[in-house]
Write a protein that holds these residues in place. Structure first.
Motif, PDB file in Angstrom:
ATOM      1  N   LEU A   6      -1.485  42.286 -35.280  1.00 42.72           N
ATOM      2  CA  LEU A   6      -0.966  41.076 -34.629  1.00 42.72           C
ATOM      3  C   LEU A   6      -0.773  41.303 -33.136  1.00 42.72           C
ATOM      4  CD1 LEU A   6       1.676  39.920 -37.248  1.00 42.72           C
ATOM      5  CD2 LEU A   6      -0.698  39.188 -36.999  1.00 42.72           C
ATOM      6  N   GLY A   7      -0.492  40.220 -32.434  1.00 36.26           N
ATOM      7  CA  GLY A   7      -0.250  40.311 -31.002  1.00 36.26           C
ATOM      8  C   GLY A   7       1.156  40.806 -30.703  1.00 36.26           C
ATOM      9  N   LEU A   8       1.421  40.996 -29.434  1.00 36.18           N
ATOM     10  CA  LEU A   8       2.739  41.464 -29.019  1.00 36.18           C
ATOM     11  C   LEU A   8       3.741  40.314 -29.049  1.00 36.18           C
ATOM     12  CD1 LEU A   8       0.612  43.419 -27.513  1.00 36.18           C
ATOM     13  CD2 LEU A   8       2.568  44.015 -26.107  1.00 36.18           C
ATOM     14  N   PHE A  37       7.539  39.291 -27.802  1.00 35.68           N
ATOM     15  CA  PHE A  37       8.602  39.679 -26.886  1.00 35.68           C
ATOM     16  C   PHE A  37       9.925  39.816 -27.642  1.00 35.68           C
ATOM     17  CE2 PHE A  37      11.252  39.958 -23.291  1.00 35.68           C
ATOM     18  CZ  PHE A  37      12.294  39.058 -23.454  1.00 35.68           C
ATOM     19  N   PHE A  70       3.126  49.499 -19.478  1.00 36.15           N
ATOM     20  CA  PHE A  70       3.570  49.791 -20.832  1.00 36.15           C
ATOM     21  C   PHE A  70       3.582  51.278 -21.137  1.00 36.15           C
ATOM     22  CE2 PHE A  70       3.871  45.711 -23.041  1.00 36.15           C
ATOM     23  CZ  PHE A  70       3.331  44.872 -22.084  1.00 36.15           C
ATOM     24  N   GLN A  93       4.883  44.880 -31.995  1.00 35.78           N
ATOM     25  CA  GLN A  93       3.508  44.552 -32.370  1.00 35.78           C
ATOM     26  C   GLN A  93       3.276  45.006 -33.804  1.00 35.78           C
ATOM     27  OE1 GLN A  93       0.221  46.386 -30.178  1.00 35.78           O
ATOM     28  NE2 GLN A  93      -0.937  44.476 -30.360  1.00 35.78           N
ATOM     29  N   TYR A 146       8.799  44.997 -26.728  1.00 35.56           N
ATOM     30  CA  TYR A 146       7.916  44.147 -27.512  1.00 35.56           C
ATOM     31  C   TYR A 146       7.716  44.768 -28.888  1.00 35.56           C
ATOM     32  CZ  TYR A 146       6.520  41.944 -23.073  1.00 35.56           C
ATOM     33  OH  TYR A 146       6.507  41.284 -21.859  1.00 35.56           O
ATOM     34  N   LEU A 158       4.611  48.706 -34.239  1.00 39.47           N
ATOM     35  CA  LEU A 158       4.583  49.500 -33.006  1.00 39.47           C
ATOM     36  C   LEU A 158       5.531  48.813 -32.019  1.00 39.47           C
ATOM     37  CD1 LEU A 158       3.174  51.835 -31.404  1.00 39.47           C
ATOM     38  CD2 LEU A 158       1.555  50.105 -30.595  1.00 39.47           C
ATOM     39  N   ARG A 170       5.915  54.182 -33.155  1.00 38.54           N
ATOM     40  CA  ARG A 170       5.488  53.611 -34.435  1.00 38.54           C
ATOM     41  C   ARG A 170       6.634  53.756 -35.414  1.00 38.54           C
ATOM     42  NH1 ARG A 170       1.969  50.153 -36.095  1.00 38.54           N
ATOM     43  NH2 ARG A 170       0.347  51.147 -34.832  1.00 38.54           N
ATOM     44  N   LEU A 227       6.821  48.565 -28.315  1.00 39.53           N
ATOM     45  CA  LEU A 227       6.355  48.902 -26.978  1.00 39.53           C
ATOM     46  C   LEU A 227       7.409  48.577 -25.938  1.00 39.53           C
ATOM     47  CD1 LEU A 227       2.815  47.439 -27.500  1.00 39.53           C
ATOM     48  CD2 LEU A 227       3.270  49.824 -26.941  1.00 39.53           C
TER      49      LEU A 227
END
Lengths: 113, 115
Positions: B41-43, B45, B106, B37, B35, B88, B111, B90
């Protein structure tokens, strides 16, 4: 995956119980409800998962009404360290379906002294 | 039980360079997800690998690619880096798809900063 709606933010004080409600009107029969917690610059951490009624673990409780169109994450006696973003997700668990998780904007919980 | 691990923790690159991010899943987990991010903001995919195969990818250009090794660890490669790739990244892992509960766990993330 069913779309979810959560409050953008919530404020609380140490020692209080916090309830975060998530709406998922289009939840499908095979969908489970999962909650994650995320601290800044860290990966989301699994909190709890359920299908119906009530689920409780050492961290939280999850209440799911009979129609499953909403769910409530309950955090008992929050502390400052519970300040984080909480995500509600719904989706099929297991089977052969695609396992992508769709994270919304989440609920930013701020716990004050 | 060791959790999902990712390396490096931080990565600084310049525009046009390539970045390689690595992920080791929880023992017994065969699925790995990536993912992105971006700050605030949101994750989003990126990719899903299972049993060494790419099973699905999100809405990202082809310069985002990866692979999964026989030991189920995974690598994410980002070519021709752009400033907007700063985020970031993930990695998550889960049990085989035939399991009843496939909760994704997760890692701490990498970063990536593109200058």
């Amino acid at each position: 995956l069913a779309k979810t709606t959560q409050p953008i933010s919530m404020d609380s004080y140490e020692g209080q119980e916090v309830n975060i409600t998530c709406s998922h009107n289009n939840i499908a029969t095979n969908d489970y409800i999962t909650w994650y917690q995320q601290f800044p610059s860290q990966g989301p951490r699994f909190i709890i998962q359920g299908y119906k009624t009530k689920v409780t673990n050492e961290v939280a409780s999850l209440f799911i009404p009979a129609d499953r169109k909403s769910s409530t994450l309950s955090l008992p006696r929050v502390s400052l360290s519970d300040t984080a973003v909480y995500y509600c997700l719904v989706g099929e668990v297991g089977g052969t379906g695609f396992q992508k998780l769709v994270f919304g904007t989440g609920t930013r919980l701020l716990v004050s002294p | 039980e060791a959790g999902v691990t990712q390396s490096p923790t931080h990565l600084i690159k310049t525009r046009g360079q390539q970045a390689t991010l690595r992920c080791s899943p929880i023992s017994g987990h065969t699925s790995v997800y990536w993912y992105q991010q971006a700050l605030g903001l949101g994750l989003q995919f990126l990719l899903w690998y299972d049993e060494g195969e790419e099973r699905n990818r999100g809405n990202f250009p082809p310069r985002f690619s990866g692979r999964q090794f026989p030991n189920y660890s995974s690598e994410l490669n980002v070519n021709a880096l752009e400033l907007e790739d700063s985020a970031l990244y993930l990695c998550a892992s889960s049990l085989p798809r035939t399991s009843k509960a496939d909760t994704q766990y997760f890692g701490p993330g990498t970063r990536l900063t593109v200058l």
